[in-house]
Write a protein that holds these residues in place. Structure first.
Motif, PDB file in Angstrom:
ATOM      1  N   SER A   9       0.785  -1.235   0.315  1.00  0.00           N
ATOM      2  CA  SER A   9      -0.184   0.099   0.138  1.00  0.00           C
ATOM      3  C   SER A   9       0.927   1.325   0.009  1.00  0.00           C
ATOM      4  O   SER A   9       0.568   2.343  -0.457  1.00  0.00           O
ATOM      5  CB  SER A   9      -0.825  -0.012   1.232  1.00  0.00           C
ATOM      6  N   GLY A  10       2.171   1.222   0.745  1.00  0.00           N
ATOM      7  CA  GLY A  10       2.863   2.461   0.742  1.00  0.00           C
ATOM      8  C   GLY A  10       3.602   2.550  -0.424  1.00  0.00           C
ATOM      9  O   GLY A  10       3.764   3.892  -1.073  1.00  0.00           O
ATOM     10  N   MET A  14       3.253   5.507  -2.874  1.00  0.00           N
ATOM     11  CA  MET A  14       4.652   6.563  -3.631  1.00  0.00           C
ATOM     12  C   MET A  14       4.428   6.388  -4.982  1.00  0.00           C
ATOM     13  O   MET A  14       4.943   7.379  -5.618  1.00  0.00           O
ATOM     14  CB  MET A  14       5.749   5.567  -3.091  1.00  0.00           C
ATOM     15  N   LYS A  15       3.971   5.314  -5.622  1.00  0.00           N
ATOM     16  CA  LYS A  15       3.927   5.276  -7.277  1.00  0.00           C
ATOM     17  C   LYS A  15       2.966   6.381  -7.659  1.00  0.00           C
ATOM     18  O   LYS A  15       2.991   7.042  -8.417  1.00  0.00           O
ATOM     19  CB  LYS A  15       3.145   3.716  -7.651  1.00  0.00           C
ATOM     20  N   SER A  16       1.843   6.432  -6.972  1.00  0.00           N
ATOM     21  CA  SER A  16       0.891   7.464  -7.163  1.00  0.00           C
ATOM     22  C   SER A  16       1.384   8.642  -6.939  1.00  0.00           C
ATOM     23  O   SER A  16       1.166   9.666  -7.674  1.00  0.00           O
ATOM     24  CB  SER A  16      -0.482   7.223  -6.058  1.00  0.00           C
ATOM     25  N   ASP A  17       2.199   9.084  -6.135  1.00  0.00           N
ATOM     26  CA  ASP A  17       2.958  10.418  -5.707  1.00  0.00           C
ATOM     27  C   ASP A  17       4.054  10.485  -6.858  1.00  0.00           C
ATOM     28  O   ASP A  17       3.782  11.801  -7.263  1.00  0.00           O
ATOM     29  CB  ASP A  17       3.564  10.146  -4.396  1.00  0.00           C
ATOM     30  N   ILE A  18       4.520   9.709  -7.235  1.00  0.00           N
ATOM     31  CA  ILE A  18       5.550   9.647  -8.308  1.00  0.00           C
ATOM     32  C   ILE A  18       4.936   9.966  -9.563  1.00  0.00           C
ATOM     33  O   ILE A  18       5.314  10.986 -10.355  1.00  0.00           O
ATOM     34  CB  ILE A  18       6.546   8.481  -8.530  1.00  0.00           C
ATOM     35  N   GLU A  19       3.692   9.288  -9.858  1.00  0.00           N
ATOM     36  CA  GLU A  19       2.927   9.826 -11.181  1.00  0.00           C
ATOM     37  C   GLU A  19       2.466  11.115 -11.016  1.00  0.00           C
ATOM     38  O   GLU A  19       2.518  11.917 -12.065  1.00  0.00           O
ATOM     39  CB  GLU A  19       1.837   8.844 -11.423  1.00  0.00           C
ATOM     40  N   GLY A  20       2.015  11.478  -9.683  1.00  0.00           N
ATOM     41  CA  GLY A  20       1.345  13.136  -9.540  1.00  0.00           C
ATOM     42  C   GLY A  20       2.619  13.790  -9.953  1.00  0.00           C
ATOM     43  O   GLY A  20       2.404  14.994 -10.398  1.00  0.00           O
ATOM     44  N   MET A  21       3.853  13.388  -9.531  1.00  0.00           N
ATOM     45  CA  MET A  21       5.033  14.422  -9.565  1.00  0.00           C
ATOM     46  C   MET A  21       5.573  14.308 -11.151  1.00  0.00           C
ATOM     47  O   MET A  21       5.717  15.551 -11.494  1.00  0.00           O
ATOM     48  CB  MET A  21       6.338  13.777  -8.898  1.00  0.00           C
ATOM     49  N   LYS A  22       5.516  13.310 -11.720  1.00  0.00           N
ATOM     50  CA  LYS A  22       5.564  13.181 -13.027  1.00  0.00           C
ATOM     51  C   LYS A  22       4.544  14.220 -13.948  1.00  0.00           C
ATOM     52  O   LYS A  22       5.025  14.762 -14.766  1.00  0.00           O
ATOM     53  CB  LYS A  22       5.459  11.855 -13.746  1.00  0.00           C
TER      54      LYS A  22
END
Length: 128
Positions: A9-10, A14-22
């Protein structure tokens, strides 16, 4: 297992956060490209403006050169000719006034001589 699930889940977070950052970085790249394009357009417009100003200055320089040439070759020459003519007129006027003064003196002398002749005649008439 719950630790693994928590890690998954973490990691998903993080993937979601990274995708948001991208996505945010892609938006920033797009914005930067837009700013760069606007700056290039502005630079082109400024260059066109400078070219127009340069062209106008070149025309003005040519016009000023023409005016200078006209002043040197025509206006100044004509003023000199008029000044010389004025000087000649002054000389002629001075000569005319001199002759007029001499004429007045001659008229005065003539009047004096006429009076003397009349006195001499009168005196002769008395004697004779």
């Amino acid at each position: 297992k719950s630790d693994i699930e928590g890690m998954k889940s973490g990691m998903n977070d993080m993937k979601s956060d990274i995708e948001g950052m991208k996505s945010g970085m892609n938006d920033m790249k797009s914005d930067i490209k837009g700013v760069k394009s606007d700056m290039n357009d502005m630079n082109g417009k400024m260059q066109n403006g400078f070219d127009e100003v340069h062209s106008e200055i070149t025309i003005m320089k040519s016009d000023i050169k023409d005016v200078k040439m006209t002043l040197e070759n025509e206006t100044n020459k004509n003023i000199r000719i008029i000044a010389e003519g004025h000087r000649d007129l002054n000389n002629k006027l001075d000569n005319a006034l001199k002759i007029e003064n001499e004429k007045e003196l001659l008229l005065i002398r003539l009047t004096i001589l006429e009076n003397e002749v009349n006195r001499i005649k009168a005196r002769l008439d008395e004697i004779a």
